[in-house]
Design a protein around this motif. Structure first.
Motif, PDB file in Angstrom:
ATOM      1  N   ILE A  40     -20.571  -5.789   9.912  1.00 25.88           N
ATOM      2  CA  ILE A  40     -21.756  -4.931   9.571  1.00 25.88           C
ATOM      3  C   ILE A  40     -22.185  -5.189   8.065  1.00 25.88           C
ATOM      4  N   PRO A  41     -23.158  -6.539   7.995  1.00 31.85           N
ATOM      5  CA  PRO A  41     -23.374  -6.963   6.638  1.00 31.85           C
ATOM      6  C   PRO A  41     -23.687  -5.865   5.638  1.00 31.85           C
ATOM      7  N   PRO A  42     -23.346  -6.125   4.459  1.00 31.42           N
ATOM      8  CA  PRO A  42     -22.687  -7.180   3.871  1.00 31.42           C
ATOM      9  C   PRO A  42     -21.106  -7.039   4.125  1.00 31.42           C
ATOM     10  N   PHE A  43     -20.541  -6.056   4.645  1.00 29.38           N
ATOM     11  CA  PHE A  43     -19.120  -5.886   4.655  1.00 29.38           C
ATOM     12  C   PHE A  43     -18.888  -5.871   6.194  1.00 29.38           C
ATOM     13  N   LYS A  44     -17.567  -5.577   6.383  1.00 29.74           N
ATOM     14  CA  LYS A  44     -17.183  -5.360   7.585  1.00 29.74           C
ATOM     15  C   LYS A  44     -16.554  -4.010   7.894  1.00 29.74           C
ATOM     16  N   THR A  45     -16.884  -3.408   8.734  1.00 31.55           N
ATOM     17  CA  THR A  45     -16.119  -2.078   9.179  1.00 31.55           C
ATOM     18  C   THR A  45     -15.011  -2.243   9.897  1.00 31.55           C
ATOM     19  N   THR A  46     -14.247  -1.248  10.029  1.00 30.21           N
ATOM     20  CA  THR A  46     -12.960  -1.560  10.582  1.00 30.21           C
ATOM     21  C   THR A  46     -12.363  -0.609  11.533  1.00 30.21           C
ATOM     22  N   ILE A  47     -11.628  -0.980  12.372  1.00 32.22           N
ATOM     23  CA  ILE A  47     -10.754   0.238  13.375  1.00 32.22           C
ATOM     24  C   ILE A  47      -9.406   0.286  12.885  1.00 32.22           C
ATOM     25  N   MET A  48      -8.996  -0.539  11.953  1.00 27.24           N
ATOM     26  CA  MET A  48      -7.628  -0.765  11.519  1.00 27.24           C
ATOM     27  C   MET A  48      -6.785   0.452  11.114  1.00 27.24           C
ATOM     28  N   HIS A  49      -7.586   1.410  10.625  1.00 21.73           N
ATOM     29  CA  HIS A  49      -7.334   2.609   9.934  1.00 21.73           C
ATOM     30  C   HIS A  49      -6.526   3.412  11.099  1.00 21.73           C
ATOM     31  N   ILE A  50      -6.913   3.469  12.306  1.00 18.77           N
ATOM     32  CA  ILE A  50      -6.630   4.248  13.419  1.00 18.77           C
ATOM     33  C   ILE A  50      -4.989   3.952  13.726  1.00 18.77           C
ATOM     34  N   PRO A  51      -4.408   2.886  13.726  1.00 19.90           N
ATOM     35  CA  PRO A  51      -2.882   2.851  14.049  1.00 19.90           C
ATOM     36  C   PRO A  51      -2.108   3.303  12.608  1.00 19.90           C
ATOM     37  N   VAL A  52      -2.891   3.434  11.564  1.00 22.32           N
ATOM     38  CA  VAL A  52      -2.224   3.684  10.409  1.00 22.32           C
ATOM     39  C   VAL A  52      -2.016   5.304  10.454  1.00 22.32           C
ATOM     40  N   ILE A  53      -3.187   6.125  10.964  1.00 25.17           N
ATOM     41  CA  ILE A  53      -3.161   7.454  11.059  1.00 25.17           C
ATOM     42  C   ILE A  53      -2.240   7.948  12.403  1.00 25.17           C
ATOM     43  N   ILE A  54      -2.155   7.260  13.348  1.00 24.81           N
ATOM     44  CA  ILE A  54      -1.395   7.447  14.383  1.00 24.81           C
ATOM     45  C   ILE A  54      -0.092   7.412  14.108  1.00 24.81           C
TER      46      ILE A  54
END
Length: 196
Positions: A40-54
């Motif tokens: 999602i320019p100019p950054f990249k959004t992430t779903i990688m926080h979800i395994p951390v939370i779990i």
């Protein structure tokens, strides 16, 4: 004897090793393939926080922090291997790693300390706190340390750069919703299986 008892308390249980291994594997797949980073320019959004939370809610802040560290290292990897105009910001471990480690700590303590009568709600609160730790941590550090560099890299004014960062905080509500939607049923299912 005391030393041996202390040493045994410091070791991870078999279940924790399995959970860590599984969530590490998911994190590695998401990170190595780039599937965990959505452009999602100019950054990249992430779903990688979800395994951390779990991992944090299921097995504690140390496990969550370890998975968060892996997430942060993959952020650096992504910044180097698939650069954007602002990737230089994510080569800095203070931006890429520190907030991701803290996800594991805040989501666990959010879950443990903010108690309601509903376990589902407690898990959701922990997930939301962990998700916003990521969003506010990353955006806040960029604002504090890199605002001018960020504006210059995008060839925009400081005011416009500030507004785009505020937009990322609003995007944090979407990330938090995704974290809640995925974390609650996963944690509930694992908790039920542990109690059998």
């Amino acid at each position: 004897m005391i030393k041996n008892t202390y040493a045994s308390e410091r070791k991870f249980s078999t279940r924790q090793v399995v959970v860590i291994g599984l969530l590490f594997a998911i994190t590695i797949i998401l990170g190595a393939t780039g599937l965990g980073f959505l452009p999602i320019p100019p950054f990249k959004t992430t779903i990688m926080h979800i395994p951390v939370i779990i991992g944090a809610i299921l097995e504690g802040p140390v496990v969550g922090a370890m998975i968060g560290l892996l997430f942060g290292l993959f952020s650096i990897f992504q910044a180097i291997n698939t650069p954007t105009p602002v990737s230089f910001i994510f080569i800095d471990p203070i931006v890429a790693v520190l907030p991701r480690i803290l996800i594991g700590v805040t989501s666990y303590y959010g879950y443990k300390l903010i108690k309601t009568k509903s376990k589902t709600l407690n898990i959701g609160i922990g997930a939301a706190i962990g998700s916003f730790t990521n969003t506010l941590g990353v955006v806040g550090i960029i604002f504090a340390l890199y605002l001018d560099d960020y504006a210059n890299a995008l060839h925009v004014s400081r005011t416009f750069a500030t507004n785009t960062l505020l937009g990322l905080i609003l995007n944090g509500f979407i990330s938090a919703a995704a974290a809640i939607i995925i974390t609650v049923p996963v944690v509930m299912a694992v908790t039920r299986s542990k109690s059998k």
